[in-house]
Design a protein around this motif. Structure first.
Motif, PDB file in Angstrom:
ATOM      1  N   LEU A 179     -69.935   4.213  29.616  1.00 14.14           N
ATOM      2  CA  LEU A 179     -70.200   4.551  31.009  1.00 14.14           C
ATOM      3  C   LEU A 179     -71.473   3.869  31.487  1.00 14.14           C
ATOM      4  CD1 LEU A 179     -69.433   8.381  30.824  1.00 14.14           C
ATOM      5  CD2 LEU A 179     -67.847   6.496  31.243  1.00 14.14           C
ATOM      6  N   PHE A 180     -71.411   3.321  32.694  1.00 14.72           N
ATOM      7  CA  PHE A 180     -72.526   2.577  33.262  1.00 14.72           C
ATOM      8  C   PHE A 180     -73.181   3.377  34.389  1.00 14.72           C
ATOM      9  CE2 PHE A 180     -70.598  -0.676  30.847  1.00 14.72           C
ATOM     10  CZ  PHE A 180     -71.461  -1.752  30.751  1.00 14.72           C
ATOM     11  N   THR A 181     -74.395   3.878  34.155  1.00 16.96           N
ATOM     12  CA  THR A 181     -75.274   4.508  35.146  1.00 16.96           C
ATOM     13  C   THR A 181     -74.490   5.314  36.182  1.00 16.96           C
ATOM     14  OG1 THR A 181     -76.710   2.565  34.879  1.00 16.96           O
ATOM     15  CG2 THR A 181     -77.313   4.160  36.596  1.00 16.96           C
ATOM     16  N   VAL A 182     -73.981   6.449  35.759  1.00 12.18           N
ATOM     17  CA  VAL A 182     -73.152   7.297  36.610  1.00 12.18           C
ATOM     18  C   VAL A 182     -74.042   8.092  37.564  1.00 12.18           C
ATOM     19  CG1 VAL A 182     -71.298   9.007  36.628  1.00 12.18           C
ATOM     20  CG2 VAL A 182     -71.604   7.506  34.628  1.00 12.18           C
ATOM     21  N   TYR A 183     -73.621   8.187  38.824  1.00 18.79           N
ATOM     22  CA  TYR A 183     -74.353   8.956  39.831  1.00 18.79           C
ATOM     23  C   TYR A 183     -73.348   9.599  40.771  1.00 18.79           C
ATOM     24  CZ  TYR A 183     -73.228   5.462  43.360  1.00 18.79           C
ATOM     25  OH  TYR A 183     -72.542   4.651  44.225  1.00 18.79           O
ATOM     26  N   GLY A 184     -73.823  10.544  41.583  1.00 19.04           N
ATOM     27  CA  GLY A 184     -72.954  11.180  42.565  1.00 19.04           C
ATOM     28  C   GLY A 184     -73.322  12.639  42.773  1.00 19.04           C
ATOM     29  N   PRO A 185     -72.566  13.346  43.616  1.00 21.41           N
ATOM     30  CA  PRO A 185     -72.838  14.764  43.889  1.00 21.41           C
ATOM     31  C   PRO A 185     -72.873  15.600  42.612  1.00 21.41           C
ATOM     32  CG  PRO A 185     -71.191  13.892  45.409  1.00 21.41           C
ATOM     33  CD  PRO A 185     -71.417  12.832  44.379  1.00 21.41           C
ATOM     34  N   TRP A 186     -73.770  16.579  42.587  1.00 19.20           N
ATOM     35  CA  TRP A 186     -73.965  17.468  41.441  1.00 19.20           C
ATOM     36  C   TRP A 186     -74.554  16.728  40.249  1.00 19.20           C
ATOM     37  CZ3 TRP A 186     -73.507  22.626  42.200  1.00 19.20           C
ATOM     38  CH2 TRP A 186     -72.789  23.032  43.334  1.00 19.20           C
ATOM     39  N   GLY A 187     -75.249  15.612  40.511  1.00 19.09           N
ATOM     40  CA  GLY A 187     -75.841  14.819  39.448  1.00 19.09           C
ATOM     41  C   GLY A 187     -76.982  15.532  38.745  1.00 19.09           C
ATOM     42  N   ASP A 217     -75.632  -1.336  36.895  1.00 15.92           N
ATOM     43  CA  ASP A 217     -74.254  -1.295  37.394  1.00 15.92           C
ATOM     44  C   ASP A 217     -73.954   0.163  37.747  1.00 15.92           C
ATOM     45  OD1 ASP A 217     -71.613  -1.719  37.980  1.00 15.92           O
ATOM     46  OD2 ASP A 217     -71.233  -2.979  36.230  1.00 15.92           O
ATOM     47  N   PHE A 218     -74.466   0.597  38.906  1.00 13.84           N
ATOM     48  CA  PHE A 218     -74.325   1.995  39.328  1.00 13.84           C
ATOM     49  C   PHE A 218     -72.847   2.313  39.562  1.00 13.84           C
ATOM     50  CE2 PHE A 218     -78.660   0.885  40.655  1.00 13.84           C
ATOM     51  CZ  PHE A 218     -79.374   1.935  40.107  1.00 13.84           C
ATOM     52  N   THR A 219     -72.382   3.424  38.957  1.00 16.45           N
ATOM     53  CA  THR A 219     -70.963   3.781  39.005  1.00 16.45           C
ATOM     54  C   THR A 219     -70.809   5.197  39.539  1.00 16.45           C
ATOM     55  OG1 THR A 219     -70.707   2.442  37.000  1.00 16.45           O
ATOM     56  CG2 THR A 219     -68.813   3.777  37.687  1.00 16.45           C
ATOM     57  N   PHE A 220     -70.075   5.328  40.628  1.00 17.24           N
ATOM     58  CA  PHE A 220     -69.891   6.631  41.267  1.00 17.24           C
ATOM     59  C   PHE A 220     -69.007   7.517  40.402  1.00 17.24           C
ATOM     60  CE2 PHE A 220     -68.118   9.405  44.706  1.00 17.24           C
ATOM     61  CZ  PHE A 220     -69.327   9.969  45.089  1.00 17.24           C
ATOM     62  N   VAL A 221     -69.335   8.790  40.339  1.00 22.18           N
ATOM     63  CA  VAL A 221     -68.684   9.702  39.399  1.00 22.18           C
ATOM     64  C   VAL A 221     -67.179   9.807  39.640  1.00 22.18           C
ATOM     65  CG1 VAL A 221     -69.141  11.779  40.791  1.00 22.18           C
ATOM     66  CG2 VAL A 221     -68.879  11.973  38.288  1.00 22.18           C
ATOM     67  N   ASP A 222     -66.733   9.729  40.882  1.00 23.84           N
ATOM     68  CA  ASP A 222     -65.290   9.798  41.146  1.00 23.84           C
ATOM     69  C   ASP A 222     -64.541   8.645  40.482  1.00 23.84           C
ATOM     70  OD1 ASP A 222     -65.787  12.040  42.608  1.00 23.84           O
ATOM     71  OD2 ASP A 222     -65.171  11.224  44.544  1.00 23.84           O
ATOM     72  N   ASP A 223     -65.186   7.487  40.361  1.00 22.94           N
ATOM     73  CA  ASP A 223     -64.551   6.355  39.685  1.00 22.94           C
ATOM     74  C   ASP A 223     -64.456   6.597  38.184  1.00 22.94           C
ATOM     75  OD1 ASP A 223     -63.974   4.759  41.897  1.00 22.94           O
ATOM     76  OD2 ASP A 223     -65.927   3.771  41.879  1.00 22.94           O
ATOM     77  N   ILE A 224     -65.437   7.286  37.618  1.00 18.99           N
ATOM     78  CA  ILE A 224     -65.352   7.670  36.208  1.00 18.99           C
ATOM     79  C   ILE A 224     -64.169   8.616  36.004  1.00 18.99           C
ATOM     80  CG2 ILE A 224     -66.524   8.841  34.316  1.00 18.99           C
ATOM     81  CD1 ILE A 224     -67.893   6.243  35.089  1.00 18.99           C
ATOM     82  N   VAL A 225     -64.061   9.616  36.869  1.00 15.85           N
ATOM     83  CA  VAL A 225     -63.000  10.615  36.735  1.00 15.85           C
ATOM     84  C   VAL A 225     -61.627   9.977  36.917  1.00 15.85           C
ATOM     85  CG1 VAL A 225     -62.025  12.706  37.736  1.00 15.85           C
ATOM     86  CG2 VAL A 225     -64.496  12.514  37.419  1.00 15.85           C
ATOM     87  N   PHE A 302     -56.699   0.002  37.190  1.00 18.69           N
ATOM     88  CA  PHE A 302     -57.719   0.560  38.077  1.00 18.69           C
ATOM     89  C   PHE A 302     -59.066  -0.082  37.800  1.00 18.69           C
ATOM     90  CE2 PHE A 302     -61.152   3.705  38.762  1.00 18.69           C
ATOM     91  CZ  PHE A 302     -61.032   3.850  40.136  1.00 18.69           C
ATOM     92  N   THR A 303     -59.802  -0.344  38.882  1.00 25.52           N
ATOM     93  CA  THR A 303     -61.164  -0.843  38.796  1.00 25.52           C
ATOM     94  C   THR A 303     -62.052   0.025  39.675  1.00 25.52           C
ATOM     95  OG1 THR A 303     -60.388  -3.116  38.486  1.00 25.52           O
ATOM     96  CG2 THR A 303     -62.675  -2.826  39.186  1.00 25.52           C
ATOM     97  N   PRO A 304     -63.147   0.555  39.151  1.00 24.27           N
ATOM     98  CA  PRO A 304     -64.064   1.346  39.986  1.00 24.27           C
ATOM     99  C   PRO A 304     -64.441   0.593  41.257  1.00 24.27           C
ATOM    100  CG  PRO A 304     -64.675   1.577  37.695  1.00 24.27           C
ATOM    101  CD  PRO A 304     -63.586   0.544  37.740  1.00 24.27           C
ATOM    102  N   GLN A 305     -64.554   1.333  42.380  1.00 21.44           N
ATOM    103  CA  GLN A 305     -64.644   0.641  43.657  1.00 21.44           C
ATOM    104  C   GLN A 305     -65.595   1.252  44.677  1.00 21.44           C
ATOM    105  OE1 GLN A 305     -60.614   1.622  45.709  1.00 21.44           O
ATOM    106  NE2 GLN A 305     -60.290   1.822  43.512  1.00 21.44           N
ATOM    107  N   VAL A 306     -66.166   2.424  44.427  1.00 23.03           N
ATOM    108  CA  VAL A 306     -67.036   3.062  45.419  1.00 23.03           C
ATOM    109  C   VAL A 306     -68.357   2.304  45.502  1.00 23.03           C
ATOM    110  CG1 VAL A 306     -68.256   5.154  46.096  1.00 23.03           C
ATOM    111  CG2 VAL A 306     -65.968   5.307  45.077  1.00 23.03           C
ATOM    112  N   GLU A 307     -68.730   1.877  46.699  1.00 19.29           N
ATOM    113  CA  GLU A 307     -69.958   1.119  46.894  1.00 19.29           C
ATOM    114  C   GLU A 307     -71.169   2.049  46.898  1.00 19.29           C
ATOM    115  OE1 GLU A 307     -69.498  -1.218  50.405  1.00 19.29           O
ATOM    116  OE2 GLU A 307     -67.943  -2.511  49.518  1.00 19.29           O
ATOM    117  N   VAL A 308     -72.314   1.493  46.534  1.00 20.99           N
ATOM    118  CA  VAL A 308     -73.526   2.284  46.361  1.00 20.99           C
ATOM    119  C   VAL A 308     -73.919   2.999  47.646  1.00 20.99           C
ATOM    120  CG1 VAL A 308     -76.025   2.085  46.025  1.00 20.99           C
ATOM    121  CG2 VAL A 308     -74.467   1.066  44.378  1.00 20.99           C
ATOM    122  N   GLU A 309     -73.812   2.338  48.773  1.00 23.23           N
ATOM    123  CA  GLU A 309     -74.211   2.966  50.039  1.00 23.23           C
ATOM    124  C   GLU A 309     -73.432   4.255  50.282  1.00 23.23           C
ATOM    125  OE1 GLU A 309     -74.959  -1.442  50.362  1.00 23.23           O
ATOM    126  OE2 GLU A 309     -73.321  -0.152  49.651  1.00 23.23           O
TER     127      GLU A 309
END
Length: 325
Positions: A179-187, A217-225, A302-309
């Motif tokens: 996993l690459f630098t996961v971030y998002g709500p409830w972090g 390589d910031f990765t949004f948690v929904d893309d991990i899930v 599938f490829t993670p796709q949520v942009e940082v902004e």
């Protein structure tokens, strides 16, 4: 028949359980609710999960092998999503024993339970930190990863090797997720996005290491899930059906973002400028991470796709709501 999620009260565990339940699965979640960070936050996640149909929680530590074996015997899990671990690169420098117990002994117990009770698929969290000081970018799952630069990274690499051994010896099917630098709500409060947000809202300076000359390589948690959900029914295969396989996947956005650009996004989401305190590089840190996600894309499409902004904006909205800021 149910899916087991370890570390269910954790950041990624919370989001994974929520998605699996919303998809109609029965989920057993376990967590030891330790105080590495706010137990109140962990309990708040569990309170939200308790409202979901199909979710059942037990307080349990994966280091407790007899309890874990009883749990597996009682439920005969179809799949296991192993997310419980002692996280944090810097914390590992001061508290190595905790990492040995949770990340090594605990993971070995999970493997032993899988050996005896045979779930169809074990999915476990590894980390991009296993790439250590590798300079060839992007990081590929085919790269050599023999020089971790932190104890945390070493335990995650050890997990991959233990899984290799158990799959070879006992015919298990496992997928390890770097996993690459996961971030998002409830972090987590120990992660940069949380700490930066808290400091900016309180008018305190934020510490930026290596004078900002870093990228992740910031990765949004929904893309991990989403990756976990797609991998769950697709265990790795080999030419011999009875043969075990441990396959490694990178899960990242596939696009490194500079730390300073990340802070810019946070300032925009908050509507507040940060006071930036530039500091030297810290021990155990790496300059840049960048995931080659072709293995994941080829296997599950599938490829993670949520942009940082967009991801940072969602985190800020959740933070303001939870802390009433």
């Amino acid at each position: 028949m149910a899916v087991l999620v370890t570390g269910a009260a954790g950041f990624i565990g919370y989001h994974t359980v929520k998605r699996l339940c919303l998809d109609g699965l029965d989920v057993i979640g376990i967590d030891n609710l330790n105080d590495y960070y706010s137990v109140t936050l962990k309990q708040a996640r569990l309170d939200r999960l308790s409202e979901l149909q199909g979710f059942h929680f037990q307080t349990m530590d994966i280091v407790d092998k007899p309890a874990l074996m009883t749990l597996f015997e009682d439920h005969r899990f179809t799949e296991v999503v192993h997310l419980a671990a002692q996280a944090g690169v810097r914390y590992s420098m001061d508290n190595p024993d905790v990492y040995v117990q949770s990340n090594l002994v605990g993971f070995l117990n999970v493997l032993e339970a899988c050996r005896h009770y045979r779930p169809a698929h074990l999915i476990y969290a590894s980390s991009s930190s296993v790439y250590g000081g590798n300079s060839a970018l992007p990081f590929s799952v085919n790269d050599a990863v023999e020089h971790p630069v932190s104890l945390y990274a070493a335990t995650k690499r050890a997990n991959e090797l233990l899984a290799d051994s158990y799959c070879h010896l006992y015919g298990l099917k496992a997928s390890g997720l770097r996993l690459f630098t996961v971030y998002g709500p409830w972090g987590r409060p120990d992660m940069a996005l949380f700490k930066f947000t808290e400091a900016i809202l309180q008018g305190r300076p934020i510490d930026i290491y290596n004078h900002g000359q870093m990228a992740r390589d910031f990765t949004f948690v929904d893309d991990i899930v989403e990756s976990i959900v797609r991998l769950r029914p697709k265990p790795p295969v080999s030419d011999k059906e009875a043969e075990g396989v441990n396959r490694i996947f990178n899960i990242g956005r596939g696009l490194p973002v500079s730390l300073l650009d990340f802070v810019d996004c946070l300032e925009a989401a908050l509507g507040i400028k940060a006071h930036r305190n530039f500091l030297p590089m810290q021990a155990g840190d790496v300059l840049k991470t960048w995931a080659d996600v072709s293995a994941l894309s080829d296997w599950v499409g599938f490829t993670p796709q949520v942009e940082v902004e967009a991801g940072v904006t969602q985190f800020v909205r959740c933070y303001r709501h939870f802390y009433q800021v």
